[in-house]
Design a protein around this motif. Structure first.
Motif, PDB file in Angstrom:
ATOM      1  N   ASP A 209     136.981  19.008  14.867  1.00 53.52           N
ATOM      2  CA  ASP A 209     136.174  19.600  15.942  1.00 53.52           C
ATOM      3  C   ASP A 209     135.954  18.628  17.093  1.00 53.52           C
ATOM      4  O   ASP A 209     134.975  18.711  17.819  1.00 53.52           O
ATOM      5  N   LEU A 210     136.897  17.685  17.259  1.00 52.14           N
ATOM      6  CA  LEU A 210     136.777  16.671  18.313  1.00 52.14           C
ATOM      7  C   LEU A 210     137.830  16.916  19.393  1.00 52.14           C
ATOM      8  O   LEU A 210     138.775  17.672  19.182  1.00 52.14           O
ATOM      9  N   ALA A 211     137.661  16.257  20.535  1.00 50.65           N
ATOM     10  CA  ALA A 211     138.669  16.387  21.602  1.00 50.65           C
ATOM     11  C   ALA A 211     138.680  15.143  22.483  1.00 50.65           C
ATOM     12  O   ALA A 211     137.660  14.493  22.688  1.00 50.65           O
ATOM     13  N   ILE A 212     139.870  14.848  23.005  1.00 44.38           N
ATOM     14  CA  ILE A 212     140.049  13.814  24.027  1.00 44.38           C
ATOM     15  C   ILE A 212     140.240  14.567  25.347  1.00 44.38           C
ATOM     16  O   ILE A 212     140.985  15.542  25.394  1.00 44.38           O
ATOM     17  N   LEU A 213     139.573  14.105  26.406  1.00 48.33           N
ATOM     18  CA  LEU A 213     139.537  14.895  27.632  1.00 48.33           C
ATOM     19  C   LEU A 213     139.503  13.989  28.865  1.00 48.33           C
ATOM     20  O   LEU A 213     138.914  12.907  28.820  1.00 48.33           O
ATOM     21  N   HIS A 214     140.131  14.447  29.946  1.00 48.45           N
ATOM     22  CA  HIS A 214     139.998  13.740  31.222  1.00 48.45           C
ATOM     23  C   HIS A 214     139.752  14.757  32.334  1.00 48.45           C
ATOM     24  O   HIS A 214     140.590  15.603  32.643  1.00 48.45           O
ATOM     25  N   LYS A 215     138.587  14.649  32.937  1.00 54.52           N
ATOM     26  CA  LYS A 215     138.121  15.651  33.911  1.00 54.52           C
ATOM     27  C   LYS A 215     139.083  15.846  35.083  1.00 54.52           C
ATOM     28  O   LYS A 215     139.381  16.975  35.492  1.00 54.52           O
ATOM     29  N   ASN A 216     139.585  14.751  35.633  1.00 55.97           N
ATOM     30  CA  ASN A 216     140.392  14.830  36.852  1.00 55.97           C
ATOM     31  C   ASN A 216     141.756  15.498  36.626  1.00 55.97           C
ATOM     32  O   ASN A 216     142.443  15.851  37.569  1.00 55.97           O
ATOM     33  N   GLY A 217     142.137  15.688  35.359  1.00 61.23           N
ATOM     34  CA  GLY A 217     143.403  16.377  35.092  1.00 61.23           C
ATOM     35  C   GLY A 217     143.320  17.865  35.400  1.00 61.23           C
ATOM     36  O   GLY A 217     144.344  18.539  35.558  1.00 61.23           O
ATOM     37  N   PHE A 218     142.085  18.382  35.505  1.00 60.89           N
ATOM     38  CA  PHE A 218     141.872  19.815  35.706  1.00 60.89           C
ATOM     39  C   PHE A 218     141.550  20.108  37.162  1.00 60.89           C
ATOM     40  O   PHE A 218     140.755  19.409  37.778  1.00 60.89           O
ATOM     41  N   LEU A 219     142.139  21.164  37.691  1.00 63.53           N
ATOM     42  CA  LEU A 219     141.898  21.533  39.090  1.00 63.53           C
ATOM     43  C   LEU A 219     140.585  22.270  39.268  1.00 63.53           C
ATOM     44  O   LEU A 219     139.984  22.237  40.328  1.00 63.53           O
ATOM     45  N   ILE A 220     140.152  22.986  38.233  1.00 61.07           N
ATOM     46  CA  ILE A 220     138.975  23.850  38.355  1.00 61.07           C
ATOM     47  C   ILE A 220     137.886  23.345  37.413  1.00 61.07           C
ATOM     48  O   ILE A 220     138.058  23.332  36.188  1.00 61.07           O
ATOM     49  N   GLU A 221     136.784  22.910  37.990  1.00 59.91           N
ATOM     50  CA  GLU A 221     135.739  22.267  37.191  1.00 59.91           C
ATOM     51  C   GLU A 221     135.208  23.178  36.088  1.00 59.91           C
ATOM     52  O   GLU A 221     134.905  22.721  34.994  1.00 59.91           O
ATOM     53  N   GLU A 222     135.107  24.491  36.370  1.00 63.62           N
ATOM     54  CA  GLU A 222     134.565  25.414  35.353  1.00 63.62           C
ATOM     55  C   GLU A 222     135.468  25.442  34.107  1.00 63.62           C
ATOM     56  O   GLU A 222     134.978  25.616  32.992  1.00 63.62           O
ATOM     57  N   GLU A 223     136.756  25.287  34.316  1.00 63.29           N
ATOM     58  CA  GLU A 223     137.683  25.315  33.163  1.00 63.29           C
ATOM     59  C   GLU A 223     137.526  24.047  32.321  1.00 63.29           C
ATOM     60  O   GLU A 223     137.531  24.110  31.091  1.00 63.29           O
ATOM     61  N   TYR A 224     137.383  22.926  32.996  1.00 63.69           N
ATOM     62  CA  TYR A 224     137.086  21.673  32.280  1.00 63.69           C
ATOM     63  C   TYR A 224     135.762  21.816  31.526  1.00 63.69           C
ATOM     64  O   TYR A 224     135.643  21.452  30.354  1.00 63.69           O
ATOM     65  N   GLN A 225     134.751  22.373  32.197  1.00 64.63           N
ATOM     66  CA  GLN A 225     133.416  22.532  31.608  1.00 64.63           C
ATOM     67  C   GLN A 225     133.452  23.454  30.388  1.00 64.63           C
ATOM     68  O   GLN A 225     132.721  23.247  29.424  1.00 64.63           O
ATOM     69  N   TRP A 226     134.341  24.445  30.419  1.00 63.37           N
ATOM     70  CA  TRP A 226     134.485  25.355  29.273  1.00 63.37           C
ATOM     71  C   TRP A 226     134.862  24.558  28.026  1.00 63.37           C
ATOM     72  O   TRP A 226     134.327  24.784  26.937  1.00 63.37           O
ATOM     73  N   LEU A 227     135.772  23.597  28.200  1.00 58.37           N
ATOM     74  CA  LEU A 227     136.187  22.764  27.061  1.00 58.37           C
ATOM     75  C   LEU A 227     135.042  21.879  26.576  1.00 58.37           C
ATOM     76  O   LEU A 227     134.838  21.722  25.368  1.00 58.37           O
ATOM     77  N   VAL A 228     134.297  21.319  27.528  1.00 59.76           N
ATOM     78  CA  VAL A 228     133.139  20.485  27.159  1.00 59.76           C
ATOM     79  C   VAL A 228     132.152  21.314  26.336  1.00 59.76           C
ATOM     80  O   VAL A 228     131.671  20.882  25.284  1.00 59.76           O
ATOM     81  N   ASP A 229     131.874  22.527  26.796  1.00 61.15           N
ATOM     82  CA  ASP A 229     130.933  23.400  26.086  1.00 61.15           C
ATOM     83  C   ASP A 229     131.490  23.837  24.736  1.00 61.15           C
ATOM     84  O   ASP A 229     130.755  23.948  23.750  1.00 61.15           O
ATOM     85  N   HIS A 230     132.788  24.096  24.696  1.00 61.61           N
ATOM     86  CA  HIS A 230     133.422  24.579  23.470  1.00 61.61           C
ATOM     87  C   HIS A 230     133.374  23.528  22.358  1.00 61.61           C
ATOM     88  O   HIS A 230     133.049  23.832  21.212  1.00 61.61           O
ATOM     89  N   PHE A 231     133.702  22.279  22.708  1.00 58.43           N
ATOM     90  CA  PHE A 231     133.721  21.220  21.687  1.00 58.43           C
ATOM     91  C   PHE A 231     132.354  20.557  21.533  1.00 58.43           C
ATOM     92  O   PHE A 231     132.027  20.060  20.461  1.00 58.43           O
ATOM     93  N   GLY A 232     131.569  20.538  22.619  1.00 56.56           N
ATOM     94  CA  GLY A 232     130.274  19.863  22.600  1.00 56.56           C
ATOM     95  C   GLY A 232     130.424  18.421  23.061  1.00 56.56           C
ATOM     96  O   GLY A 232     131.338  17.721  22.625  1.00 56.56           O
ATOM     97  N   GLU A 233     129.513  17.991  23.936  1.00 56.13           N
ATOM     98  CA  GLU A 233     129.635  16.654  24.544  1.00 56.13           C
ATOM     99  C   GLU A 233     129.737  15.534  23.514  1.00 56.13           C
ATOM    100  O   GLU A 233     130.459  14.555  23.712  1.00 56.13           O
TER     101      GLU A 233
END
Length: 304
Positions: A209-233
């Motif tokens: 239930d973990l993830a590696i993520l980089h915000k700037n790779g995404f063009l749309i902040e809401e889509e990046y935020q969806w992943l943050v919410d999905h996995f949990g900060e």
């Protein structure tokens, strides 16, 4: 017959295609570079040499064999870069889906014809010509299939845009019982620091239930935020721009509690170990110069 089974990114791996670095054909010309990072190293005279990359790939093969994974390799095509097996095809559930990739690379799929012949023809999918997709952009994860894409009108101008909107639609049609979740990625033909070549260059699930993520790779902040919410900060390891450039999100899972990672990824590897994951470290910094790493060079066929 090979009975394919891949439902997610991290379940116990049983069979995989690992690319090969043999007979790469030397350093490409700048005109032949497929991504800005390769171009950068061609210009600087630091493009990796075949011998070093063969050693790096054999280190990965040894780790896979240590965990009793069946490893298939492509037949060697003379003077052809066949490192990135993930680009040419991908498996979801029991389907082997051939990618529609850059025309210059079409012959790479024929190097695993011997393997495709072991799969029931009903389970081998050839997509329509207008569908562009590469395996680095596609991640099955429980009820979802995550897909990295670029749908801007300037799509044809980007050699780095590898998966289009038709691919998102085609994958949803193939797997109607799962939700295909698409993410717009940042593309650049010239600046490797601001280019997410594939989804796995800025995101990857790991463990259960973990993830590696980089915000700037995404063009749309809401889509990046969806992943943050999905996995949990608390379950996310956010990598820096420089770590993304060095491909920190492109490790490879053998099991929920075992990953193969580059030995130089000290901050990430420490975090993974703190989360109870065994980290098998390999040298892969030379291959990373071509804007691909461990996930890019592996094509899982069977996971438990």
């Amino acid at each position: 017959m090979l009975k394919l089974n891949v439902n997610d990114e991290t379940s116990r791996l049983r069979a995989v295609v690992l690319g090969t670095a043999k007979s790469l054909g030397g350093t490409p010309t700048l005109a032949d570079a497929y991504d800005p990072k390769s171009a950068e190293h061609i210009k600087a005279g630091t493009y990796p040499v075949e011998e070093d990359m063969i050693k790096e790939m054999e280190a990965v093969a040894s780790v896979l064999m240590k965990y009793d994974v069946t490893v298939f390799r492509p037949e060697v095509i003379e003077d052809c870069n066949q490192i990135f097996a993930r680009d040419i095809a991908f498996v979801i559930e029991d389907k082997f889906i051939k990618s529609n990739i850059l025309p210059d690379r079409e012959r790479e799929i024929h190097a695993i014809d011997y393997l495709i012949d072991q799969i029931s023809p009903a389970h081998v999918i050839t997509l329509p010509e207008k569908v562009h997709v590469e395996g680095g952009d596609v991640m099955p994860w429980h009820d979802y299939i995550f897909v990295g894409t670029y749908t801007g009108e300037d799509y044809p101008d980007f050699i780095t845009a590898r998966t289009n909107k038709y691919a998102v639609e085609a994958i949803q049609e193939l797997f109607p019982h799962r939700e295909v979740k698409a993410f717009e990625l940042r593309k650049s033909n010239t600046d490797a620091m601001n280019n997410a070549l594939h989804l796995d260059c800025c995101f990857q699930p790991v463990g259960k239930d973990l993830a590696i993520l980089h915000k700037n790779g995404f063009l749309i902040e809401e889509e990046y935020q969806w992943l943050v919410d999905h996995f949990g900060e608390d379950h996310i390891f956010e990598i820096t721009k420089e770590e993304m450039y060095h491909m920190n999100s492109n490790i490879f899972s053998i099991a929920p509690d075992v990953v193969i990672s580059e030995k130089g990824f000290t901050r990430l590897n420490k975090w993974l170990r703190e989360k109870g994951i065994t980290v098998e470290e390999v040298p892969y910094a030379q291959i990373a110069k071509q804007e691909g790493l461990l996930r890019c060079s592996t094509l899982p066929l069977i996971r438990d």
